[in-house]
Design a protein around this motif. Sequence first.
Motif, PDB file in Angstrom:
ATOM      1  N   UNK A  82      23.765  42.050 -42.910  1.00  0.00           N
ATOM      2  CA  UNK A  82      24.520  42.170 -41.662  1.00  0.00           C
ATOM      3  C   UNK A  82      24.020  41.117 -40.684  1.00  0.00           C
ATOM      4  N   UNK A  83      24.929  40.262 -40.235  1.00  0.00           N
ATOM      5  CA  UNK A  83      24.551  39.139 -39.379  1.00  0.00           C
ATOM      6  C   UNK A  83      25.370  39.158 -38.084  1.00  0.00           C
ATOM      7  N   UNK A  84      24.678  38.941 -36.974  1.00  0.00           N
ATOM      8  CA  UNK A  84      25.332  38.884 -35.665  1.00  0.00           C
ATOM      9  C   UNK A  84      25.282  37.453 -35.144  1.00  0.00           C
ATOM     10  N   UNK A  85      26.325  37.081 -34.405  1.00  0.00           N
ATOM     11  CA  UNK A  85      26.327  35.755 -33.788  1.00  0.00           C
ATOM     12  C   UNK A  85      25.538  35.768 -32.487  1.00  0.00           C
ATOM     13  N   UNK A  86      25.300  36.938 -31.930  1.00  0.00           N
ATOM     14  CA  UNK A  86      24.554  37.020 -30.676  1.00  0.00           C
ATOM     15  C   UNK A  86      24.888  38.314 -29.963  1.00  0.00           C
ATOM     16  N   UNK A  87      24.224  38.541 -28.846  1.00  0.00           N
ATOM     17  CA  UNK A  87      24.361  39.816 -28.146  1.00  0.00           C
ATOM     18  C   UNK A  87      25.564  39.851 -27.211  1.00  0.00           C
ATOM     19  N   UNK A  88      26.727  39.797 -27.812  1.00  0.00           N
ATOM     20  CA  UNK A  88      27.988  39.950 -27.092  1.00  0.00           C
ATOM     21  C   UNK A  88      29.001  40.389 -28.125  1.00  0.00           C
ATOM     22  N   UNK A  89      30.131  40.927 -27.664  1.00  0.00           N
ATOM     23  CA  UNK A  89      31.108  41.456 -28.610  1.00  0.00           C
ATOM     24  C   UNK A  89      32.314  40.532 -28.705  1.00  0.00           C
ATOM     25  N   UNK A  90      32.590  40.069 -29.904  1.00  0.00           N
ATOM     26  CA  UNK A  90      33.794  39.286 -30.187  1.00  0.00           C
ATOM     27  C   UNK A  90      34.890  40.247 -30.599  1.00  0.00           C
ATOM     28  N   UNK A 134      32.567  34.318 -35.833  1.00  0.00           N
ATOM     29  CA  UNK A 134      31.170  34.394 -36.250  1.00  0.00           C
ATOM     30  C   UNK A 134      31.014  33.765 -37.640  1.00  0.00           C
ATOM     31  N   UNK A 135      31.960  34.058 -38.545  1.00  0.00           N
ATOM     32  CA  UNK A 135      31.912  33.474 -39.891  1.00  0.00           C
ATOM     33  C   UNK A 135      32.040  31.954 -39.807  1.00  0.00           C
ATOM     34  N   UNK A 136      32.924  31.488 -38.930  1.00  0.00           N
ATOM     35  CA  UNK A 136      33.107  30.038 -38.776  1.00  0.00           C
ATOM     36  C   UNK A 136      31.838  29.384 -38.240  1.00  0.00           C
ATOM     37  N   UNK A 137      31.220  30.023 -37.271  1.00  0.00           N
ATOM     38  CA  UNK A 137      29.991  29.457 -36.695  1.00  0.00           C
ATOM     39  C   UNK A 137      28.910  29.380 -37.769  1.00  0.00           C
ATOM     40  N   UNK A 138      28.776  30.441 -38.542  1.00  0.00           N
ATOM     41  CA  UNK A 138      27.774  30.459 -39.617  1.00  0.00           C
ATOM     42  C   UNK A 138      28.047  29.326 -40.605  1.00  0.00           C
ATOM     43  N   UNK A 139      29.306  29.185 -41.022  1.00  0.00           N
ATOM     44  CA  UNK A 139      29.635  28.158 -42.017  1.00  0.00           C
ATOM     45  C   UNK A 139      29.463  26.754 -41.449  1.00  0.00           C
TER      46      UNK A 139
END
Length: 253
Positions: free
Chosen positions: A129-137, A143-148
């Motif tokens: 389980x991965x989060x992009x940061x402490x805010x809600x999208x 988030x998947x795009x940022x990771x990739x």
Amino acid sequence: MLRALILTLFPEMFPGPLGVSLAGKALEKGIWALEAINIRDFAEDRHKTVDDSPYGGGTGMVMRADIMGRAIEAAQTRLPGAQLICLTPRGKPLTQAMVETLKNQELILICGRFEGIDERVMAHYNPLEISLGDYVLSGGELAAMALLDACVRLLPGVIGKESALHEESFSTFPSPCRGEGQGGGGANSAGLLEYPQYTKPPSWNGLAVPEVLLSGHHKEIEQWRRAQAENITKARRPDLWNAHAGTGPHKKD
Ligand code: SAH
């Protein structure tokens, strides 16, 4: 090879920003691969429903475990052995170190929508389980795009000059000439924020480029950059600074 299968209700969002510039060219060249699968294809009723109201009450809708399960298993048939990832604000915040471990893998990325996904999906498939940061999208896709995007730019042949990667913020590369002043060594080789960068013109709006950068004196430039990186990290990110200070060895100039 980095191969990503995205499970999403909005496959038309992909490749999106990953189809342009460096990531897009690398995708065309086959340096990495991307495919989006529509979770809705695994719904079974006439209306292709994928969500329902939460047990226990409350607002919003929750994505159903049975439909998610079929989508995940279809993806796993395509990419057996892939790392399963669920993008969620409850996950581990994404870091450069995590990006380094993911960049050469086959990944199945689950993007939630609405209020999220039935918890039993986590219990049964145990995704990372991965989060992009402490805010809600509003969905996991960005988030998947940022990771990739973070993974792709590290792949050989994507960014022209590989050394450019060594000196960046959060970089975990060991610098080949750290502290030796041979030039090319990174001020930011140990998890620091990057030093400030300047380009032409040498004077703009009354602001001059720091003189040392125009001096051509490589050792002094490297020392200046390292000091800047350390000061910026100390001032802005005590968390990173403390982690850096704990990693040693440190060069005392
Ligand atoms: N109700 C949830 C938020 C759901 S947002 C909560 O309060 O925790 C809908 C979807 O967007 C989530 O299922 C997840 O896939 C995605 N998402 C939202 N914020 C995110 C973040 N910070 N990082 C990664 N994914 C996120």
